[in-house]
Design an enzyme around this catalytic site. Structure first.
Site, PDB file in Angstrom:
ATOM      1  CG  HIS A 268      -1.941  -1.097   1.174  1.00 37.71           C
ATOM      2  ND1 HIS A 268      -2.775  -1.393   0.119  1.00 37.71           N
ATOM      3  CD2 HIS A 268      -2.196  -2.048   2.124  1.00 37.71           C
ATOM      4  CE1 HIS A 268      -3.498  -2.463   0.404  1.00 37.71           C
ATOM      5  NE2 HIS A 268      -3.163  -2.886   1.604  1.00 37.71           N
ATOM      6  CG  ASP A 319      -5.371  -5.924  -0.264  1.00 35.16           C
ATOM      7  OD1 ASP A 319      -5.345  -6.862   0.547  1.00 35.16           O
ATOM      8  OD2 ASP A 319      -5.405  -4.735   0.099  1.00 35.16           O
TER       9      ASP A 319
END
Length: 441
Positions: A268, A319
């Site tokens: 991220h 993810d």
């Protein structure tokens, strides 16, 4: 066993070439040439690219697709729903679900997955008879679906900055990093020397691993020459809590405790300071962007271009599996940058595809994958150029900026044909997903 493929077009190191012949022996590319189709060669229509690497996956999150969109909320309310799903899984259920999820990835052209695995124990935190039963289920699932796997066994010790694990979180923890390392060492020993499995490590986040415990996880990575991944600065609230408790940002804390470096990946990296950017870039740490999840959870847009300009290597992950489409992840890095900057043209199609291939595989411990060259792992992904999405488009842009996962029609993974004419060898993957997810509800 030798197999020969003839590609109408293929993306090789020098660019796109026509009439490419790829000879595969075992799980490796033995030879690449050009010319008319040899006798007996299997024809791969469209544009063939190397296998894609999904560098960040939580397989069980797939059960939340379409089930966590109603009403208002944020990352933290979504997380509560995720914990509810985690509470329902056991090794058998996880095997069924992960097999279907990984088959969906294969249909999308993914040949290697980085599974950020923290669902270790039974309800209440009690270890299974085999403490790594859930990890073994994930390896078995990847093999059934035809993927290589970097199983990133995750250290998860606290439910917030110093808070006790509670509820479904009980299933994640090992008590301390030393006990985590004993279990992870046992897992690594089970797969030592097996070419399709890499046992890596993960620090879940600065919320979940106190800084004094981080060096134990980093040492595991060094000792096994294995990847080390960590969620970093996904939410502003995470940063604020970290600064309040430790007088340092998450990146600074990880740097101070030897968790950054060329085997590490910061997942991220959305909300960074200028100092964070320099620490990540100069340490050689990979950056895994997950744009479809970051927008689904309203996380924000990370500074991917700035990080790359400073020397960081960018990878991609799906993810939470809001969608599983690495082409969408790739173009979203560019398109999100356009929204943030008001300008176009930050990334070329080749740069974005490299993030999905060579960089991603390397970050997962498979540096010999993600390229069409002799000696590389035999991963071939062929994309239609005549679908309603790609017809009339040209070059890599046709794949990166127009194609979707639905345009993948053939996948060879490690020399094994796992997708042919858009169908997985396991059969109807939609039915597999529906059955596995339905059983959890």
């Amino acid at each position: 066993m030798s197999l020969t493929y003839w590609c109408e077009q293929a993306w090789v190191p020098d660019g796109i070439a026509d009439d490419v012949i790829v000879v595969v022996e075992g799980d490796r590319i033995a030879r690449i040439g050009q010319g008319p189709p040899p006798a007996g060669a299997e024809r791969l229509a469209g544009l063939t690219v190397p296998g894609l690497a999904n560098a960040h996956s939580h397989a069980f999150h797939r059960a939340l697709r379409g089930a966590a969109q109603e009403g208002k909320g944020d990352f933290w309310t979504w997380r509560d729903r995720m914990y509810e799903v985690a509470a329902r899984l056991d090794p058998d259920a996880y095997l069924r679900l992960a097999t279907a999820v990984y088959a969906e990835m294969a249909l999308a052209g993914v040949t290697c997955v980085g599974e950020f695995h923290y669902l270790h124990h039974a309800t209440g935190g009690k270890p299974y008879d085999d403490p790594n039963a859930m990890g073994h289920a994930l390896v078995q699932a990847a093999r059934a679906a035809g993927l290589r796997i970097a199983l990133l066994d995750t250290c998860y010790l606290t439910g917030g900055m110093g808070a006790q694990l509670a509820g479904a979180q009980d299933r994640f923890g090992d008590g301390n990093a030393e006990r985590w390392a004993v279990r992870a060492d046992d897992l690594a020993a089970c797969y030592e020397g097996q070419a399709d499995v890499e046992i890596g490590a993960a620090i879940h986040s600065v919320r979940a691993v106190p800084p004094e415990q981080m060096p134990v996880v980093a040492e595991f990575s060094h000792r096994h020459a294995a990847p080390l991944h960590v969620h970093v600065s996904e939410q502003p609230a995470e940063n604020a809590a970290c600064v309040e408790r430790y007088a340092a940002t998450p990146v600074q804390l990880l740097h101070e405790h030897a968790a950054l470096g060329p085997r590490s990946t910061a997942v991220h990296a959305t909300h960074l300071t200028d100092v964070d950017v320099e620490l990540l870039s100069h340490s050689g740490t990979f950056i895994c962007m997950c744009p479809t999840t970051e927008r689904d959870l309203a996380d924000g847009i990370g500074p991917a271009r700035t990080l790359a300009d400073r020397g960081a290597r960018i990878t991609l992950g799906s993810d939470s599996h809001a969608v599983i489409d690495l082409f969408e992840e790739a173009r979203a890095v560019e398109l999100d940058e356009r929204l943030a900057s008001g300008k176009r043209g930050h990334w070329s199609a080749a740069d974005l595809l490299a993030a999905a291939t060579t960089a991603g595989h390397t970050s997962l411990g498979f540096p010999d994958a993600g390229m069409l060259v002799p000696g590389a792992r035999a991963d071939l992904v062929s994309v239609r150029l005549d679908s309603v999405r790609t017809a009339g488009a040209r070059g890599l842009e046709a794949v990166v900026f127009a194609a979707t996962a639905a345009d993948v029609h053939s996948v060879v993974s490690g020399g094994r044909r796992v997708v042919e004419d858009g169908r997985h060898v396991l059969g109807d993957v939609g039915s597999l997903l529906a059955e596995a997810i339905g059983a959890l509800r």
